[in-house]
Write an enzyme that holds these catalytic residues in place. Structure first.
Site: not given
Ligand code: 5GP
Length: 183
Positions: A53, A107-108, A111-113, A115, A139, A160, A167, A173
């Site tokens: 991403g 990082e793209d 979201d939850t943090g 990753t 977010k 989303f 993607d 993408r």
């Molecule tokens: P986290 O671990 O912060 O919840 O999620 C990170 C990963 O979830 C991002 O690197 C991405 O790959 C995916 N992700 C989270 N939110 C979105 C979104 O709104 N759109 C897309 N395409 N991927 C997301």
């Protein structure tokens, strides 16, 4: 029609509403690049992109950084469907050691943090001189853990998003903007 006035775009079967048009992305990515250039003045940096991403963001960002830059990538297995970071694994590792280097993780979206928290832990074990996170999108309403995002493009609501590298089931993408699938 100017980029910023284009409200929706159809790509194959997908109707996508524009959230962040290409010209806003370009302007903000340029600002972040200049900020990084100032903060790391004179120091070489290693940009580590999180596949897949971050690819488009990284490609634009690196061209607005006026420093010696080297590039590496990590790939991560997704933990979709689980509630913790316990199942995250590296599917592609760095090609070079980062010990003693100034590393910026690109990082793209955070979201939850979970990753980023997991990845920061793994990379910190390799003793870089410094380790910072640069995320195009954050977010805040979804955060489950606090990740220190030093460079952030935009805060967005809990939707989303797709495009500019992000993607939807492997598609979209290649959109030049960030948007939300509406149909
Ligand atoms: P986290 O671990 O912060 O919840 O999620 C990170 C990963 O979830 C991002 O690197 C991405 O790959 C995916 N992700 C989270 N939110 C979105 C979104 O709104 N759109 C897309 N395409 N991927 C997301």
């Amino acid at each position: 029609m100017p980029d910023s006035l284009q409200a929706t775009r159809r790509l194959g079967a997908d109707e996508v509403e524009v959230l962040l048009p290409a010209d806003r992305l370009r302007a903000r990515v340029g600002e972040i690049g200049r900020e990084i250039t100032r903060d790391y003045a004179g120091k070489p940096v290693v940009l580590v992109g999180v596949l897949k991403g971050a690819l488009v963001f990284l490609a634009d960002l690196m061209r607005s950084i006026d420093l010696p830059v080297s590039l590496d990538f990590v790939g991560l297995s997704s933990y979709v469907g689980t509630q913790t970071s316990g199942s995250i694994e590296l599917t592609a590792d760095l090609t070079r050691p980062i010990e003693g280097k100034h590393v910026i993780l690109v990082e793209d979206i955070v979201d939850t943090g979970l990753t980023m928290q997991w990845l920061l832990g793994r990379l910190a074990e390799r003793r870089p001189a410094s380790l910072a996170v640069c995320a195009l999108l954050v977010k805040p309403s979804r955060a489950r853990v606090q990740v220190p995002v030093r460079y952030q493009g935009f805060e967005i609501a809990d939707e989303f998003v797709v495009g500019y590298g992000l993607d939807h089931e492997g598609r979209l993408r290649n959109l030049p903007f960030v948007g939300v699938v509406r149909g």
